[in-house]
Design a protein around this motif. Sequence first.
Motif, short mmCIF file in Angstrom:
data_model
loop_
_atom_site.label_atom_id
_atom_site.label_comp_id
_atom_site.label_asym_id
_atom_site.label_seq_id
_atom_site.Cartn_x
_atom_site.Cartn_y
_atom_site.Cartn_z
N ASP A 1 0.82 -1.22 0.00
CA ASP A 1 0.00 0.00 0.00
C ASP A 1 0.85 1.27 0.00
OD1 ASP A 1 0.96 -0.54 2.55
OD2 ASP A 1 -0.82 0.21 3.57
N ALA A 2 2.09 1.16 -0.47
CA ALA A 2 3.01 2.30 -0.47
C ALA A 2 2.55 3.38 -1.45
CB ALA A 2 4.41 1.83 -0.86
N VAL A 3 3.03 4.59 -1.17
CA VAL A 3 2.82 5.74 -2.06
C VAL A 3 4.19 6.23 -2.48
CG1 VAL A 3 1.93 8.09 -2.24
CG2 VAL A 3 0.66 6.39 -0.91
N LEU A 4 4.37 6.37 -3.80
CA LEU A 4 5.62 6.88 -4.35
C LEU A 4 5.31 8.15 -5.13
CD1 LEU A 4 8.61 6.78 -5.29
CD2 LEU A 4 7.86 5.22 -7.12
N LEU A 5 5.95 9.25 -4.74
CA LEU A 5 5.90 10.50 -5.49
C LEU A 5 7.30 10.65 -6.11
CD1 LEU A 5 3.82 10.96 -3.01
CD2 LEU A 5 3.90 13.31 -3.80
N PRO A 6 7.47 10.14 -7.32
CA PRO A 6 8.82 10.02 -7.89
C PRO A 6 9.39 11.32 -8.45
CG PRO A 6 7.20 9.11 -9.39
CD PRO A 6 6.45 9.55 -8.17
N THR A 7 10.68 11.31 -8.63
CA THR A 7 11.41 12.47 -9.12
C THR A 7 11.05 12.82 -10.56
OG1 THR A 7 13.26 11.63 -7.81
CG2 THR A 7 13.73 13.48 -9.24
N GLN A 8 10.94 11.82 -11.40
CA GLN A 8 10.81 12.07 -12.84
C GLN A 8 9.43 11.73 -13.40
OE1 GLN A 8 14.09 9.92 -14.58
NE2 GLN A 8 15.48 11.60 -14.17
N SER A 9 8.43 11.88 -12.59
CA SER A 9 7.07 11.63 -13.06
C SER A 9 6.10 12.46 -12.23
CB SER A 9 6.73 10.14 -12.91
OG SER A 9 5.37 9.89 -13.18
N SER A 10 5.07 12.96 -12.88
CA SER A 10 4.06 13.72 -12.13
C SER A 10 2.97 12.81 -11.59
CB SER A 10 3.44 14.79 -13.03
OG SER A 10 2.83 14.18 -14.15
#
Length: 169
Positions: A76-85
């Motif tokens: 159930d992780a949330v990833l707000l990545p560097t190279q994607s909106s």
Amino acid sequence: MTRRTPVRTAVVAAAVLLAGAGPAHASGSTSPDTRTAHHAVAAKPAPRRIAALFDRWNAALATRNARTVAALYAPDAVLLPTQSSEIRTTHDRIVDYFEHFLQQKPRGRVQERHITVLGPRSAIDTGLYEFTLTDKNGKAGRTDARYTFVYELRGGHWLIVNHHSSVVP
């Protein structure tokens, strides 16, 4: 029975709970194994243990296998990545992000970190890191970014439950 007995019993019970004996001893179990297990679960991880989780993640990046990297994230992780909106909230979307990111052969290095151990089962590692990334022509470049990893101990494994990474303005 005197009036003092209930008060004395309450004082003794409070002292036992405050001393950390807790529910494991309330049942009458006083074996060393029970005490050790109780205290082992209650121990907070050392900050160096949390810092090592970044090294584990960075080593997973070096495998160039998106599924290996994604396995470090909770279901159930949330990833707000560097190279994607796109905010990644499923395992498959996290794999998808790393399939593209790993094509750049990233190598990360922490520049500054601040670790907050929230308890025996959760911690935050936040700071600045840099990535060496290789473009399609083989030219390496550096990207500076801010990061936050939130970790939780689940099933005996430290997993990433929240990861935010953004380029330093």
